[in-house]
Design an enzyme around this catalytic site. Structure first.
Site, mmCIF file in Angstrom:
data_model
loop_
_atom_site.group_PDB
_atom_site.id
_atom_site.type_symbol
_atom_site.label_atom_id
_atom_site.label_comp_id
_atom_site.label_asym_id
_atom_site.label_seq_id
_atom_site.Cartn_x
_atom_site.Cartn_y
_atom_site.Cartn_z
ATOM 1 C CB THR A 185 -0.930 0.009 1.231
ATOM 2 O OG1 THR A 185 -1.775 -1.137 1.178
ATOM 3 C CG2 THR A 185 -1.780 1.260 1.270
ATOM 4 C CD GLU A 474 -4.712 -8.959 2.962
ATOM 5 O OE1 GLU A 474 -4.905 -9.396 1.818
ATOM 6 O OE2 GLU A 474 -3.574 -8.842 3.451
#
Length: 486
Positions: A185, A474
């Site tokens: 990320t 996720e």
């Protein structure tokens, strides 16, 4: 509500209004003053506590059936922490203390308790998820930290790397000598992994990759284990190969690289690596989330996790998959285990909350007929409407996620393309639906316990705060639901 619905149909005469009011009063009375001679049979209240005939249930058999073949290893986890009161998380604890305790809990469980989750990540995923459920019930921060170490950092090495990577890193990851991070990320890119901006440019003169963060938006963000404990990171970056034409470099798409971030002996941050602390969070403060920035950090060519694409010494790229999109899909497909684990763990959280609320509702008494003992609040229809559908859903989700884990385990062994698609859709849908349901249910369970549910010792607050992010990481739930095939 009923008055509003009927009144919206038009004006009523006084007799209709009176009948409606009396009916509504009678219904409300049933919640507060249950009676034996109830004329409205379909609304007759069930006696859940005290008045019902005891049912003989073998809790041992039921527990064995529900928890399955891995019940024993879950009991080992519980036994270890029950024997180590100093490792149990206190109600009041600072962020920094919680982080250190969380690391001690993980190291202690692995080295003293003899529980080695990493060995089951590939060979027996159902056993790994059973351990994760037990660990998460001790402290959800510990469950997430274990997931970062073994499912994300360790899983990326095993699933995206080749034999040379497993041989070099497996033991260190397994015994937590190599604590690591999963740096996917970025500040400006989360769900859109193909849009990542971090670059890894191959230098043929030195046989190295140069990892760079080109702008502030490309800083790796919310990286678990990064702020304090991590020594390595699996960094997802665009692989850039130099060319001899005017373009200068060719973008081969997103690949994963092992990047050391701290010195193994001194634990000091390595040159070119900048680490920042993401600070105090809404929940999961035992996990040390951090931000990573790379300024021309050089790593050996062998640090490319090369299962789906490799670069030779002379800079030639080879892959068994013909296109960037196919390589990207294969890479993310190998990381679906994290999503499976979140769905499974979310059910574990729901189990804890529903058990607490139901037990409390059986024991707590309130109101009742005049001159008679008060009634268990679980005997009231309003309390049953809150908790019983939730209890039924918990059982349904339990078996649904067990089915998902079985499918996932079969997929890891067979690598069947159709099964891979099924697991992707199932995990996306169940993760999104279950985590959203659990998030709402945690508040309902707290409310069902009244003022007592607001005490921190009853765990609803910490469970709610720690679980809330399950709806985001996720894969954001809104995005995941769009990936489910109807």
């Amino acid at each position: 509500m009923e008055l509003q619905k009927i009144s919206s149909k038009g004006p009523r005469n006084s007799e209709e209004t009176a009948e409606l009011v009396n009916r509504r009063i009678n219904l409300l009375t049933l919640h507060l003053n249950p009676v034996q001679d109830n004329p409205v049979q379909e609304l007759e209240l069930l006696r859940c506590a005290g008045k019902m005939k005891a049912i003989n249930v073998s809790t041992e058999t039921l527990s064995e059936y529900m928890r399955g073949k891995h019940r024993d290893i879950q009991e080992e986890v519980f036994a270890y922490f029950n024997s180590r009161p100093e490792l149990q998380t206190p109600i009041e604890i600072s962020k920094d203390e919680h982080r250190e305790l969380c690391m001690k809990q993980l190291v202690g469980l692995v080295r003293e308790g003899g529980i080695r989750p990493f060995r089951y990540v590939v060979d027996d995923p159902s056993k790994y998820f059973a351990i994760a459920e037990a660990v998460g019930s001790v402290d959800m921060s510990l469950g997430i930290k274990m997931g970062v170490q073994y499912s994300l950092w360790g899983g990326s090495v095993i699933n995206l790397g080749t034999k040379k990577h497993r041989d070099k890193y497996f033991d260190g990851i397994d015994n937590v000598d190599y604590p690591g991070c999963f740096a996917m990320t970025e500040l400006h890119h989360g769900s859109n992994v193909q849009g990542l901006q971090t670059v890894a440019t191959f230098d043929p003169l030195t046989d190295e990759f140069i990892i760079d963060t080109p702008n502030d938006g490309a800083i790796k963000w919310w990286i678990g284990n990064a702020a304090v404990h991590g020594k390595f990171a699996t960094v997802f970056a665009r692989l850039m190969l130099p060319t001899h034409d005017t373009k200068g470099v060719t973008d081969m798409g997103v690949h994963a690289f092992i990047v050391p971030i701290r010195d193994m002996k001194t634990h000091k941050t390595l040159p070119g690596v900048e680490i920042h602390d993401c600070g105090h969070k809404v929940g999961l403060n035992g996990v040390d989330n951090g931000a990573l920035r790379f300024r021309s950090v050089r790593i050996p060519r062998d640090n490319l996790l090369n299962r789906f694409g490799d670069v030779s010494r002379d800079g030639r790229y080879t892959s068994s998959l013909p296109t960037i999109s196919k390589r990207f899909a294969a890479t993310l497909g190998e990381l679906v285990g994290g999503r499976v684990g979140l769905a499974y763990s979310s059910v574990g959280v729901l189990k804890i909350a529903v058990v607490i609320a139901t037990r409390y509702s059986l024991l707590r008494q309130q109101f009742g007929p005049p001159q008679q003992p008060e009634v268990s609040i679980l005997d009231y229809q309003s309390q049953q409407h809150k908790l019983m559908p939730m209890l039924a859903s918990t059982y349904a989700f339990h078996f649904a996620t067990l089915h998902l884990v079985e499918k996932y385990s079969e997929m890891k062994k067979s690598h069947d393309e159709e099964l891979i698609g099924d697991v992707h859709a199932l995990s996306a849908g169940l993760k999104a639906y279950i985590t959203s349901y659990t998030a709402k249910s945690l508040s309902t369970c707290r409310e069902a316990c009244g003022g007592h549910g607001y005490a921190a010792v009853n765990r609803f607050g910490s469970l709610r705060n720690d679980h809330d992010i399950f709806q985001t990481f996720e894969g954001d739930n809104t995005v995941l639901l769009q990936q489910v095939e109807i």
